[in-house]
Design a protein around this motif. Structure first.
Motif, PDB file in Angstrom:
ATOM      1  N   ARG A 292       1.142  -0.997  -0.175  1.00  0.00           N
ATOM      2  CA  ARG A 292      -0.014  -0.283   0.545  1.00  0.00           C
ATOM      3  C   ARG A 292       0.834   1.266  -0.028  1.00  0.00           C
ATOM      4  N   SER A 293       0.331   1.625  -0.353  1.00  0.00           N
ATOM      5  CA  SER A 293       1.353   3.472  -0.846  1.00  0.00           C
ATOM      6  C   SER A 293       0.387   4.912   0.234  1.00  0.00           C
ATOM      7  N   ALA A 294       1.011   5.248   1.150  1.00  0.00           N
ATOM      8  CA  ALA A 294       0.831   5.838   2.106  1.00  0.00           C
ATOM      9  C   ALA A 294       2.137   7.417   1.728  1.00  0.00           C
ATOM     10  N   MET A 295       2.068   7.485   0.266  1.00  0.00           N
ATOM     11  CA  MET A 295       3.424   8.269   0.190  1.00  0.00           C
ATOM     12  C   MET A 295       3.633   9.657   1.332  1.00  0.00           C
ATOM     13  N   LEU A 296       2.483  10.399   1.468  1.00  0.00           N
ATOM     14  CA  LEU A 296       3.193  11.804   1.682  1.00  0.00           C
ATOM     15  C   LEU A 296       4.011  10.937   3.743  1.00  0.00           C
ATOM     16  N   ALA A 297       2.864   9.876   4.185  1.00  0.00           N
ATOM     17  CA  ALA A 297       3.546   9.547   6.067  1.00  0.00           C
ATOM     18  C   ALA A 297       4.724   8.899   6.024  1.00  0.00           C
TER      19      ALA A 297
ATOM     20  N   LEU B 174      -0.855   5.415   9.483  1.00  0.00           N
ATOM     21  CA  LEU B 174      -1.229   6.606   9.916  1.00  0.00           C
ATOM     22  C   LEU B 174      -1.516   7.828   9.154  1.00  0.00           C
ATOM     23  N   ALA B 175      -1.732   7.269   7.861  1.00  0.00           N
ATOM     24  CA  ALA B 175      -2.052   8.498   7.214  1.00  0.00           C
ATOM     25  C   ALA B 175      -3.477   8.415   7.362  1.00  0.00           C
TER      26      ALA B 175
ATOM     27  N   ARG C 118      -7.422   4.833  17.592  1.00  0.00           N
ATOM     28  CA  ARG C 118      -7.866   4.607  16.324  1.00  0.00           C
ATOM     29  C   ARG C 118      -7.522   2.432  16.870  1.00  0.00           C
ATOM     30  N   ASP C 119      -8.955   1.640  16.927  1.00  0.00           N
ATOM     31  CA  ASP C 119      -8.350   0.700  16.321  1.00  0.00           C
ATOM     32  C   ASP C 119      -9.172  -0.501  15.397  1.00  0.00           C
ATOM     33  N   ILE C 120      -8.232  -0.258  14.587  1.00  0.00           N
ATOM     34  CA  ILE C 120      -8.983  -1.511  13.502  1.00  0.00           C
ATOM     35  C   ILE C 120      -8.799  -2.679  13.664  1.00  0.00           C
TER      36      ILE C 120
ATOM     37  N   THR D  35     -11.592   1.995   6.423  1.00  0.00           N
ATOM     38  CA  THR D  35     -11.110   1.742   4.692  1.00  0.00           C
ATOM     39  C   THR D  35     -12.130   2.677   4.388  1.00  0.00           C
ATOM     40  N   ALA D  36     -12.999   3.724   4.973  1.00  0.00           N
ATOM     41  CA  ALA D  36     -13.825   4.657   4.017  1.00  0.00           C
ATOM     42  C   ALA D  36     -12.821   6.025   3.857  1.00  0.00           C
ATOM     43  N   ASN D  37     -11.760   6.073   5.075  1.00  0.00           N
ATOM     44  CA  ASN D  37     -11.136   6.981   4.744  1.00  0.00           C
ATOM     45  C   ASN D  37     -10.394   6.750   3.598  1.00  0.00           C
ATOM     46  N   TYR D  38      -9.201   5.866   3.708  1.00  0.00           N
ATOM     47  CA  TYR D  38      -8.267   5.226   2.706  1.00  0.00           C
ATOM     48  C   TYR D  38      -8.880   5.104   1.796  1.00  0.00           C
ATOM     49  N   LEU D  39     -10.238   4.992   1.231  1.00  0.00           N
ATOM     50  CA  LEU D  39     -10.692   5.490  -0.504  1.00  0.00           C
ATOM     51  C   LEU D  39     -11.045   6.336  -0.325  1.00  0.00           C
TER      52      LEU D  39
END
Length: 409
Positions: free
Chosen positions: A9-14, A204-205, A216-218, A229-233
């Motif tokens: 997965r790419s959370a590039m900024l973080a 983190l992102a 933040r308990d996933i 998950t919704a925020n990621y998308l």
């Protein structure tokens, strides 16, 4: 990761922030020393990097004092499976009646949490159920490997050390923030965590505290799982006003070479060319759409838009993204795939793909270095070969094309 291929997965900024502290070369390790000692030395070196990046001693001690080398992670990371499954076999297994029914049941059971995530982030409930169902079978299997152990092992193993160091530093930051403790931070051998399998940098992102408990308990909070998950998308480009796409009928004489991610136009333009919805489904409104032929010119066709491409940001695999969309469609009460799959075709093994790439290169169709992976360069080369022998240019690898290439036909 439970039942799927590895997700990078790419959370590039973080990750850029983190890797700036962690991507430097580690102290050389003496290969004559027993592996346990070399691993301990690597962890000691990394501890200094993490300390310089602002990780406190309490976190370092709790996370790294008992860290273990996980040989399973090394073996899984190095493994390159020889055999693959066809997309239709994968769909049969994943979009099963049981998983559809369970997704519908969970959608009702978690109606309040799902509606809250949809209202805030614009991602429909069936899509969230589908991601959850594929990633961990609705939370029943999201891995049992301590994330710290997995990432430290992959960093030590060295094939992707800079990446693993960055993710391990992100995991330490999560522990330091108090979102989860080390014992509960478990996931796959690759370090993906929680019920929808976030890498630490993605956590983190994108992770969200939706239930308001300060964490933040996933792993244990379904409100947090679904909202994260919704925020990621949503942050990856999801458009609340568009569907993912639709199964379609192509007009006679359609050039399969145009079924390519680079050929983007509105759904209205595709309709003007004679592309139609399968059955009585309404025609979607898509700003930038492409035609997808996941099994070549003989298989089903789909029109896909930006939301389909957004799911590719979650896992850059056509099979994964299409399966999420089709499972969501079934959970939402829609149909399955209606056109027949070319079930007489077999999946090429990795060895077959290397042979196909080698033959393409030998015939003057540049597919790059043979690696057994069906990437854009191989697809382009295969289409060029198909064009040269008067075959439909769908870029789909088959045993017949491999035979033609090897026999000089």
């Amino acid at each position: 990761m439970p039942s799927r291929t590895y997700h990078l997965r790419s959370a590039m900024l973080a990750l850029a922030v983190l890797s700036g502290c962690a991507s430097g070369p580690s102290t050389p390790l003496n290969n004559d020393v027993p592996v346990e000692q070399r691993f301990a030395q690597w962890v000691s070196n990394f501890r200094e990097t993490a300390r310089a990046a602002g990780i406190d001693e309490v976190t370092l001690n709790s996370a790294l004092d008992g860290v273990q080398l996980r040989q399973r992670a090394v073996e899984a990371d190095r493994a390159q499976p020889e055999f693959t499954r066809t997309l239709w076999d994968y769909l049969d297994a994943v979009v099963s009646p049981q998983r559809v029914a369970m997704g519908q049941q969970k959608l009702q059971e978690l109606r309040l949490e799902t509606e809250a995530a949809t209202t805030r982030h614009g991602v429909p409930g069936p899509i969230l159920m589908a991601v959850w169902g594929i990633e961990s079978n609705y939370g029943t299997n999201y891995g049992d490997v301590p994330v710290i152990d997995a990432l430290a092992t992959l960093g030590f193993e060295g094939r992707r050390e800079a990446w693993a160091r960055g993710e391990l530093l992100a995991a330490l930051k999560i522990l330091q923030q108090g979102d989860i403790d080390r014992a509960r931070m478990i996931g796959s051998w690759a370090g993906a965590m929680g019920q929808t399998q976030f890498m630490p940098s993605s956590y983190l992102a994108y992770a969200v505290d939706a239930d308001g408990d300060g964490r933040r308990d996933i792993w244990g909070s379904m409100a947090d799982v679904l909202a994260s998950t919704a925020n990621y998308l949503a942050k990856s480009g999801w458009r609340a006003d568009e569907p993912w796409g639709l199964e379609v009928q192509l007009p006679a004489g359609f050039d399969p070479a145009r079924a390519d991610p680079s050929v983007l136009q509105s759904s209205a333009q595709w309709a003007a060319e004679g592309v139609k919805a399968m059955g009585d489904a309404p025609w979607p409104t898509l700003a930038d759409a492409s035609i997808l032929l996941p099994a070549g010119a003989r298989g089903p066709a789909f029109i896909v838009g930006r939301n389909y491409r957004t799911i590719l940001r979650y896992n850059n695999s056509t099979s994964y993204a299409l399966t999420v969309c089709l499972l969501a469609q079934r959970i939402g009460g829609g149909p399955g795939v209606q056109a027949p799959w070319p079930v007489d075709l077999r999946a090429l093994s990795r060895g077959d793909m290397i042979a196909l790439q080698t033959a393409l290169n030998q015939r003057g169709f540049d597919s790059g270095a043979p690696d057994g992976q069906m990437g854009p360069a191989t697809r382009k080369a295969l289409r060029a070969f198909q064009r040269s022998v008067g075959l439909p240019e769908d870029g789909y690898p088959t045993a017949d094309l491999l035979r033609r290439l090897q026999q000089g036909q």
